[in-house]
Design a protein around this motif. Sequence first.
Motif, PDB file in Angstrom:
ATOM      1  N   HIS A 520      43.078  28.834  43.864  1.00  0.00           N
ATOM      2  CA  HIS A 520      44.240  31.017  42.948  1.00  0.00           C
ATOM      3  C   HIS A 520      44.733  30.286  41.880  1.00  0.00           C
ATOM      4  CE1 HIS A 520      46.331  34.477  44.381  1.00  0.00           C
ATOM      5  NE2 HIS A 520      45.824  34.416  43.594  1.00  0.00           N
ATOM      6  N   HIS A 585      44.710  37.550  38.770  1.00  0.00           N
ATOM      7  CA  HIS A 585      44.279  36.538  39.269  1.00  0.00           C
ATOM      8  C   HIS A 585      42.257  36.210  39.825  1.00  0.00           C
ATOM      9  CE1 HIS A 585      47.675  37.576  41.673  1.00  0.00           C
ATOM     10  NE2 HIS A 585      47.377  39.004  41.561  1.00  0.00           N
ATOM     11  N   VAL A 587      39.720  32.819  41.013  1.00  0.00           N
ATOM     12  CA  VAL A 587      39.978  31.786  42.178  1.00  0.00           C
ATOM     13  C   VAL A 587      38.626  30.970  41.765  1.00  0.00           C
ATOM     14  CG1 VAL A 587      39.012  31.279  44.735  1.00  0.00           C
ATOM     15  CG2 VAL A 587      40.567  33.378  44.153  1.00  0.00           C
TER      16      VAL A 587
END
Length: 602
Positions: A520, A585, A587
Amino acid sequence: MPLASPLLVNPGLRLPALALAIVLIVVAPFALLRGATARSDAALAAVSHTRQVEATVHALAGDVRNLEAAALAVAEGVDVTQVRARILYSKPRIEPAMLELERLTRDNPDQQVRIGALETSMRLRVQAAEQLLRDGRAATVVDIANLVTRFPVHNLVEEIISEERALLAERTAEAERTRRQATVLAWGAMLAQLLLLGGLAWLATRLLSQRLAAQGDLQRAEARAGAVLDTVREPIVLLDRQQRVVMHNAAFGELYGVDGDVRATPLADLGDGAWREEEILRRLRDVLSRGRELWDFERAQRTADGADRVMLINARAMTLPDSEHDVVLVTASDVTAQKASERYIRELNQQLEGKVDQVSDVNRELEAFSYSVSHDLRAPLRHIAGFADKLGRQLGDGADDKSRHYLNVIESSAKRMSTLIDDLLVYSRLGRSAIRLQAVDMQSMVADTRAMLDANARTDYPDHRIDWDVGALPMLVGDENMLRQVWLNLLGNAVKYSSRSEPARITVTHAYDDAGREHHFSVQDNGAGFDMAYSNKLFGVFQRLHAASEFSGTGIGLASVKRVLLRHGGRVWAESRLGEGATFHFVLPTTLDPPAKGAPTA
């Protein structure tokens, strides 16, 4: 918690314990009482023996006295007829009495000595009395004294009788003790028998109550098992070695139209021939005879409602607790709907594959179109920019402000169009080119991107200061060029949109998820931010949330970021508030991470 009796815990001990109880209740008291009775009888026999000895001694003494008296009477001239009658009565009894007395006192050496002395004195007295009778003369005082003093028997008789009376007292006391002991033993034995019988009665009552409770529990367990079995919607039937029904649940009866008690009925006779197929019966026979198991045997059967159903038949052998023989547990699962769904899914997959092929064709055409258009637009753009530059040089200082403005607009638009074409080419290449997986050091990549952006910022924003906070970043597997585009776009946007914040603060972090399966990453700035109401447009092509006059850009950078992350199996999203900066963000999975140093590789 009370301790359980061993008889209750281990039923195998019940028979030996019962035998032991019988021995304790019957045999042991009988043996003890018999021994006490024997001792009492022996004591009574000893008392009787003592009294017999005493009586024999007295009888012997009386007979000797009769004989002496007869002799004295004859000597004094008494009627001979009466005397002789007394002699004939007493004399024959003396010898047997002596022998009997000797026999009775064999167990007492001291008495034997006294009996021997008494026997000698008796014999001598008898001989003296017989001598008087033979002489026929009158007895003198000397004769009488000789009978009394020379052959004394009174003291011996008294000693024998005293000894026997002493023995009688001892034996009487022993007999009394034995009697009391026998009485106590009898009462004790009776009490012990009562206690043991009471214990056995309590134990029998306890065992009976436990057996009744166990039977009740078993009945309730059977009722619960039957209820649970009937609530199972999957048909279940138990078969014996002859393939006769042992039991079945309600679902089996409902599906195959079985009513009432069909135990011991052959399976082939149920369900209007649904189970009459030889292949099914043969496989069920093999389950018991060969120890096999039947798994997911698919067969079409017509059930009681007249519908043709696809059934998955499973069977395995098992042993019931109340039976020594194995049975076959058969379950039949209705997979008709599942089969129909699978057929429908296959049809949908075929349709989807056709749609995917169509979309792939369209995408290839669009990519080819964008690639072609972008290349075909470069030549006119170069002409526009080149001739605008020549026109500006030709006019020189003679150009007025409006002309210079027009020329600047032409030049800047051409440059923007060129940048847009470059971005389109990059976006097209990100979706078209194959991914080349390799180990990528994200820490070094961010450091290189940061250095390039710092150099550009010093040119574009000479008085602007940027504070960087880059955390520890991992090494992972991916396409290095594509991942570089991700960092270049995200960090470039952070620098661009925080250019009006002094100082600009850009934070880069990394963490693992709870399961350790994903990386992450986050990029946070304190720039202009955006309204989350329009966040769905953020990663689209040519989608911009700020005017071009406010912040430059083509609206393709974030779309490129999303495309790269999707091709790596990741995802991206953003959080922001207008005027308070933004946080992006993304991932990436850890499944393709390189092995740790020293770890074995495939």
